[in-house]
Design an enzyme around this catalytic site. Structure first.
Site, PDB file in Angstrom:
ATOM      1  N   GLN A   1       0.804  -1.221   0.000  1.00 57.47           N
ATOM      2  CA  GLN A   1       0.000   0.000   0.000  1.00 57.47           C
ATOM      3  C   GLN A   1       0.840   1.277   0.000  1.00 57.47           C
ATOM      4  OE1 GLN A   1      -2.616  -1.765   3.311  1.00 57.47           O
ATOM      5  NE2 GLN A   1      -4.062  -0.517   2.182  1.00 57.47           N
TER       6      GLN A   1
ATOM      7  N   ARG B   1       3.787   0.036  12.988  1.00 56.12           N
ATOM      8  CA  ARG B   1       3.540  -1.284  12.402  1.00 56.12           C
ATOM      9  C   ARG B   1       3.648  -1.174  10.880  1.00 56.12           C
ATOM     10  NH1 ARG B   1      -1.957  -4.094  11.140  1.00 56.12           N
ATOM     11  NH2 ARG B   1      -1.106  -6.019  10.319  1.00 56.12           N
TER      12      ARG B   1
ATOM     13  N   HIS C   1       1.181  -9.131   4.686  1.00 46.21           N
ATOM     14  CA  HIS C   1       0.027  -8.246   4.545  1.00 46.21           C
ATOM     15  C   HIS C   1      -0.387  -8.291   3.077  1.00 46.21           C
ATOM     16  CE1 HIS C   1      -2.096  -4.695   6.658  1.00 46.21           C
ATOM     17  NE2 HIS C   1      -2.729  -4.881   5.509  1.00 46.21           N
TER      18      HIS C   1
ATOM     19  N   ASN D   1      -1.635 -10.786   8.384  1.00 48.01           N
ATOM     20  CA  ASN D   1      -2.666  -9.773   8.573  1.00 48.01           C
ATOM     21  C   ASN D   1      -4.011 -10.281   8.073  1.00 48.01           C
ATOM     22  OD1 ASN D   1      -3.520  -6.874   9.077  1.00 48.01           O
ATOM     23  ND2 ASN D   1      -4.130  -7.116   6.944  1.00 48.01           N
ATOM     24  N   GLU D   2      -4.975 -10.314   8.958  1.00 46.63           N
ATOM     25  CA  GLU D   2      -6.376 -10.596   8.603  1.00 46.63           C
ATOM     26  C   GLU D   2      -6.553 -11.823   7.714  1.00 46.63           C
ATOM     27  OE1 GLU D   2      -7.931  -6.957   6.950  1.00 46.63           O
ATOM     28  OE2 GLU D   2      -8.033  -5.988   8.895  1.00 46.63           O
TER      29      GLU D   2
ATOM     30  N   ASN E   1      -7.830  -5.731  14.486  1.00 42.77           N
ATOM     31  CA  ASN E   1      -8.115  -4.645  13.545  1.00 42.77           C
ATOM     32  C   ASN E   1      -9.611  -4.411  13.577  1.00 42.77           C
ATOM     33  OD1 ASN E   1      -5.441  -5.001  12.843  1.00 42.77           O
ATOM     34  ND2 ASN E   1      -5.836  -5.665  10.742  1.00 42.77           N
TER      35      ASN E   1
ATOM     36  N   TYR F   1     -12.833  -1.787  12.352  1.00 40.58           N
ATOM     37  CA  TYR F   1     -13.329  -0.639  11.590  1.00 40.58           C
ATOM     38  C   TYR F   1     -14.787  -0.313  11.895  1.00 40.58           C
ATOM     39  CZ  TYR F   1      -8.885  -0.474   9.312  1.00 40.58           C
ATOM     40  OH  TYR F   1      -7.547  -0.332   9.103  1.00 40.58           O
TER      41      TYR F   1
ATOM     42  N   GLU G   1      -5.045  -2.048  14.096  1.00 37.62           N
ATOM     43  CA  GLU G   1      -5.547  -1.091  13.102  1.00 37.62           C
ATOM     44  C   GLU G   1      -6.863  -0.512  13.591  1.00 37.62           C
ATOM     45  OE1 GLU G   1      -6.015  -2.461   9.031  1.00 37.62           O
ATOM     46  OE2 GLU G   1      -4.143  -3.601   9.133  1.00 37.62           O
TER      47      GLU G   1
ATOM     48  N   TRP H   1      -4.806   3.174  11.702  1.00 39.22           N
ATOM     49  CA  TRP H   1      -4.648   3.018  10.256  1.00 39.22           C
ATOM     50  C   TRP H   1      -5.097   4.327   9.634  1.00 39.22           C
ATOM     51  CZ3 TRP H   1      -2.322  -0.627   7.396  1.00 39.22           C
ATOM     52  CH2 TRP H   1      -2.417  -0.459   6.003  1.00 39.22           C
TER      53      TRP H   1
ATOM     54  N   GLU I   1      -5.520   1.822  -1.429  1.00 37.56           N
ATOM     55  CA  GLU I   1      -6.535   1.096  -0.653  1.00 37.56           C
ATOM     56  C   GLU I   1      -7.102  -0.074  -1.482  1.00 37.56           C
ATOM     57  OE1 GLU I   1      -7.417   0.784   2.395  1.00 37.56           O
ATOM     58  OE2 GLU I   1      -9.287  -0.283   2.035  1.00 37.56           O
ATOM     59  N   TRP I   2      -6.247  -1.014  -1.825  1.00 40.41           N
ATOM     60  CA  TRP I   2      -6.650  -2.288  -2.443  1.00 40.41           C
ATOM     61  C   TRP I   2      -7.604  -2.064  -3.624  1.00 40.41           C
ATOM     62  CZ3 TRP I   2      -2.829  -4.919  -0.795  1.00 40.41           C
ATOM     63  CH2 TRP I   2      -2.382  -4.811   0.509  1.00 40.41           C
TER      64      TRP I   2
END
Ligand code: GAL
Length: 462
Positions: free
Chosen positions: A33, A90, A134, A178-179, A300, A302, A371, A417, A424-425
């Site tokens: 990213q 991180r 990640h 990650n995730e 993480n 959101y 995050e 984050w 952003e992906w």
């Protein structure tokens, strides 16, 4: 670093007295990213390079080929962290920089980049937290089956050993994967992320191999003398669309798939009922590996997720591919929204932390928020970038952590984050999550008001 800004002058924030001593304030990023430099110094291709090159995959047709050019501008970015007074940073290590083919020969130049970064962080008084994976899987490994293949978990452990030996003396904390839930669901089940597979429930083996990779990497890092090892699992409190039995069943299934399927193997050494039978390999032996004790449990967070049964009258969330799935994600009404359209629900973070504590009790190690943040597209004005909504978001979520702490949850840090606006992906460059604005045409970095605010919060704690 301190400049007068509207928010830092006008907004007085009561100090966060409810956070424990030693609480760490940090910021997070990820290699694909921010780094760019995808062809630099022998880096191999990753699944995200491949995915971005396919038309229609990324909203604005962009890729991480240049991103924030952090690969070349890392010193400037470390100076920004020093200006914030961060306790920790991180970042993630790009597997294809270190092992361009995914395994075998180590690319010394790629490893040297992280070596320099870690030294510079320590020099700046910022504790390095390194994530091993990640999402930028080396493409040759995907060609061999990716996370659907057990071999990828074994290659991951070899890679963990390489970086653990190179950096383990200086990295304060390690995150393995990650995730893994997002990789499974978005990467292999619904195809919204790389590698873009749409296997629906046939993606479950990817979950098992990501978890096995986590467990094997914990072993490899410990063998290399790592100081502390944890994870970064995405968690969401799940609410049923309505009180109907069908909606509650759909919400339960979603909660199991999203939250419990990954937390329970790591923390309890077992799969939720029925799932172990669907997994490949010697599952019982693998679970013993996956459940190796962790030094911290990374969360993480959101937003909460509202889930209904198929055929619901509620409004489905825009781009959720429903396909043949037995649940539909629907809009959560009555909250402010971020620029991404995500509901702003600080209480969801508190509730999530309380739920983890309630579900896993003493099996839950100290929690680190790895995050938490929001996207808003605030304009660059002559006197700065006034991202008051980000300040309110961060303030609200830190207070939610305080509430969880006062209710008895052990939380030891909060990493927002993100440090920088970044790639952003599947949304490309359309969502800005940073404390620092990045002008992608010039690579100019401009701290937003939230940057000054966060620096003041950190200073006030000292
Ligand atoms: C997380 C992910 C980050 C970042 C963030 C914001 O799921 O780990 O890389 O993209 O979401 O959407």
């Amino acid at each position: 670093m301190e400049r007068p800004s509207r928010s830092s002058v006008e907004r007085s924030t009561p100090p966060l007295t409810g956070l424990p001593a030693g609480f760490r304030f940090g910021a997070s990023t990820a290699s694909y990213q921010i780094e760019g430099g995808v062809m630099a110094d022998g880096r191999g291709p990753s699944v995200w390079d491949t995915f971005c090159a396919e038309p229609g995959r990324v909203r604005d047709g962009s890729s991480g080929a240049e991103a924030c050019d952090h690969y070349h501008r890392w010193a400037e970015d470390v100076a920004l962290m020093r200006g914030l007074g961060l306790d920790g940073y991180r970042f993630s290590i790009a597997w294809p920089r270190v092992l361009p083919a995914g395994s075998g020969e180590v690319n010394a130049a790629g490893l040297a980049f992280y070596d320099r970064l870690v030294d510079a962080l320590l020099e700046a008084g910022v504790a390095p937290m390194a994530t091993l994976f990640h999402w930028d899987l080396p493409q040759p490994l995907e060609d061999g089956g990716g996370w659907l293949s057990r071999a990828t978990a074994e290659r991951f452990a070899e890679y963990a050993a390489v970086v653990g030996e190179a950096l383990g003396d200086r990295v304060a904390r390690w995150v393995t994967v990650n995730e893994p839930n997002v990789v499974t669901m978005l990467g292999y089940a619904t195809g919204v992320h790389a590698p873009g597979r749409t296997l629906m429930f046939d993606a479950l083996p990817a979950a098992h191999h990501l978890l096995l990779g986590h467990g094997l990497a914990v072993q490899a890092l410990r063998a290399a003398g790592a100081k502390a090892v944890g994870c970064a699992n995405n968690h969401t409190p799940v609410v049923a669309g309505t009180d109907s039995q069908a909606d509650r069943d759909a919400a339960d299934l979603y909660d199991t798939l999203w939250n419990r399927l990954f937390a329970e193997p790591m923390l309890l050494g077992s799969y939720p009922a029925g799932f172990g039978d669907l997994m490949p390999g010697p599952v019982a032996d693998d679970l013993a590996t996956i459940a190796a004790p962790l030094d911290f449990y990374g969360v993480n967070y959101y937003n909460p997720t509202r889930v209904a049964a198929p055929g619901t009258d509620l409004t489905p969330i825009g781009q959720t591919p429903s396909g043949d799935l037995p649940f539909v994600l629907v809009e959560l009404d009555g909250y402010d929204r971020t620029g991404f359209g995500w509901a702003v629900v600080p209480d969801g973070l508190r509730d999530m932390l309380l739920q983890l504590r309630e579900r896993y009790g003493d099996r839950l190690p100290s929690v680190t928020i790895t995050e938490s943040g929001c996207a808003y597209d605030d304009p660059v004005e002559a006197d700065g970038i006034h991202d008051d909504r980000r300040i309110a978001y961060l303030d609200g979520h830190l207070r939610a952590v305080e509430e969880a702490v006062s209710a008895g949850v052990d939380v030891d840090g909060y990493y927002t984050w993100s440090l920088l606006d970044n790639f952003e992906w599947a949304e490309g460059y359309t969502q800005r999550f940073g404390l620092v604005h990045v002008d992608y045409a010039t690579q100019r970095r401009t701290p937003k008001d939230s940057y000054d605010w966060y620096a003041r919060v950190i200073r006030a704690r000292r």
